[in-house]
Design an enzyme around this catalytic site. Structure first.
Site: not given
Ligand code: NAP
Ligand code: MG
Length: 486
Positions: A191, A245, A248, A265, A299, A397
């Site tokens: 997804k 996080t 996660g 990640e 990230c 962050e």
């Molecule tokens: P996010 O809200 O955690 O979303 C990541 C993914 O998870 C999206 O596809 C999201 O769908 C989905 N998601 C949301 N709620 C979920 C749930 N309850 N169960 C399963 N999946 C769910 O993060 P983001 O706002 O898109 O990205 C920003 C964050 O990602 C930052 O904190 C950044 O540090 C972290 N990040 C980490 C890395 C790494 O390699 N460590 C890389 C990139 C980003 P939707 O888009 O529909 O909400």
């Protein structure tokens, strides 16, 4: 030493806009299940916008638990009937073919990524898409050599893998997830993030063009609930997640009750350390690249800059001068350094956090030179100087182009300050002395440590974090382990 700053040498460039003629965006974008584009069972769609203009680009299918179940069934069938039975050599041939097709479609993919994500075309063209192809090439090479990946161990695929990815590097995160999974003989249900589904759907067309057997990769678009349906599906053997996080944690709890394997990640608050003996001008460029690259939507962004006290004021002056010349604006313009923030929600989150920094009394700087476009979600690059470790933006962050700067006086203080975080994704060290770099690196608690550079990626190099930045590695030989039963 030259200290005539605040008079930036600002070149005016004529706009050089990348044409969008090469991409054809469908009005309605369906799910990719069992090798075909199919309607979501609910018939529901949502909009994806171009963050540089705020206008709608297309409609994206909203997958519910029933669609996810169809995708998992298709992946299971492809796993047991085709993919797990195929020789590594033949799997490798498909991956090589996909990698070459990504190169052939590079311009189309880059323009589409910039339209849907908002990142500058020079980044999607020169960084994202070449790395996507490189990742498929790299893991294509492993497909027939898995017996040598872990000497003395007989390795096997896991089965069906569920993957959930974020919006900051849509296609690159897809490549990081899909390429090692397929090389190891697994099939995939993935997804993308809600705001950036288009480029992975073009990748699905590339899979068709490559003749990848039906069901080996299934793409279910949708919001968080779609991701949760993948995480909670009982016929999935492994979950790989990149994102916040916070999410996660939810996923780790859900998976704890099962025998699914898991890699996470997550976020970061990475320290970028500059010693007084560093090549200052290069380090200024490194600091800029560390935090302003991809609008700070990285990230592993170097969001905390730690400067040795003796050079701090000279460094900050040079940083200001350089920031005045950064061009913020139309992501399709080849001159643009900083593009659009991916969504209105992310934009307002960043602005709120900047207000928090200002209200806590941080010394705020933003360049005066650049004018932001009137439409779309744009943010000037900025920093807070002389912040303490207790300052909110030293700890949480921002995921935007916002830097927190503080100083140190010794190697041990630099290490202590860098490690004063709940995260542990990356760090950078700038010094001309190799011994100092090694001593510092040995004390840092971070998954990736760059020396005299920052944000350099290579598919052969493992990437991943400590503590609240998650666990498991992607990239390199280590990136195979999460996809193998060992
Ligand atoms: P996010 O809200 O955690 O979303 C990541 C993914 O998870 C999206 O596809 C999201 O769908 C989905 N998601 C949301 N709620 C979920 C749930 N309850 N169960 C399963 N999946 C769910 O993060 P983001 O706002 O898109 O990205 C920003 C964050 O990602 C930052 O904190 C950044 O540090 C972290 N990040 C980490 C890395 C790494 O390699 N460590 C890389 C990139 C980003 P939707 O888009 O529909 O909400
Ligand atoms: Mg979008």
């Amino acid at each position: 030493m030259q200290t005539t700053h605040h008079k930036p040498f600002h070149l005016e460039y004529a706009p050089s806009i990348e044409s969008t003629d090469i991409v054809k965006i469908e009005a309605k974008n369906k799910l990719f299940i069992d090798g075909k584009f199919v309607e979501p069972t609910s018939k529901k769609y949502f909009s994806t916008v171009n963050p540089a203009t705020g206008s709608t680009l297309a409609q994206i299918a909203d997958a519910n638990a029933k669609d996810v179940d169809l995708a998992v069934k298709s992946a299971r069938k492809a796993y047991s009937k085709v993919w797990s039975k195929m020789s590594g050599k033949d799997r490798g041939k498909y991956l090589f073919r996909i990698a070459r097709l990504i190169q052939e479609h590079a311009r189309e993919l880059a323009v589409l990524e910039t339209l849907d994500n908002g990142k500058p075309i020079k980044e999607s063209r020169d960084i994202d898409i070449p790395l996507v192809a490189a990742h498929f090439f790299y893991y294509a090479g492993w497909a027939d050599k898995l017996d040598y990946a872990i000497p003395g161990k007989d390795v096997k695929p896991l089965g069906v893998v569920g993957q959930v990815i974020p919006w900051n590097f849509p296609l690159l995160m897809a490549a990081w997830k899909i390429a090692p999974a397929l090389a190891c003989g697994n099939t995939v249900v993935i997804k993308p993030a809600e705001t950036t589904s288009l480029s992975i759907l073009l990748l699905a067309q590339i899979f068709q063009e490559a003749g990848l057997p039906d069901g080996v990769v299934n793409i279910v678009t949708g919001a968080g609930e779609t991701g949760a349906a993948i995480v909670n599906h009982n016929d999935i053997n492994k979950i790989a997640f990149t994102g916040s996080t916070e999410v996660g944690r939810i996923i780790q709890k859900a998976v704890a009750k099962t025998d699914k394997k898991l890699t996470l990640e997550l976020g970061g608050k990475s320290a970028h350390i500059v010693y007084e003996d560093a090549a200052i001008d290069q380090a200024v460029e490194g600091a800029i690249n560390g935090i302003f690259f991809n609008q700070g939507h990285v990230c592993c962004a170097g969001s905390r800059l730690l400067l040795e006290e003796s050079i701090a004021s000279e460094f900050v002056d040079k940083l200001k001068t350089r920031m005045e010349t950064l061009r913020v604006g139309n992501p399709l313009d080849k001159n643009t350094d900083i593009g659009a923030i991916n969504s209105a929600a992310e934009h307002s989150k960043i602005q709120k956090l900047i207000q928090t920094g200002i209200s806590e009394g941080g010394e705020y700087f933003e360049p005066t030179s650049s004018q932001l476009p009137e439409k779309g979600f744009f943010q000037k690059p900025c920093f807070f100087n002389n912040v303490s470790s207790a300052f909110t933006l030293s700890r949480i962050e921002v995921f935007g182009p916002v830097l927190a700067i503080s100083t140190f006086r010794s190697v041990s203080e630099a290490i202590a300050k860098a490690n004063d975080t709940q995260y542990g994704l990356a760090a950078g060290i700038w010094s001309e002395k190799g011994s100092k770099i090694h001593k510092t690196a040995a004390g840092l608690k971070a998954g990736v440590i760059w020396a005299n550079t920052y944000n350099k990626f290579d598919p052969s190099s493992p990437f991943g974090g400590y503590n609240e930045s998650g666990f498991g590695r992607e990239g390199g030989r280590h990136g195979l382990f999460p996809y193998l039963s060992i």
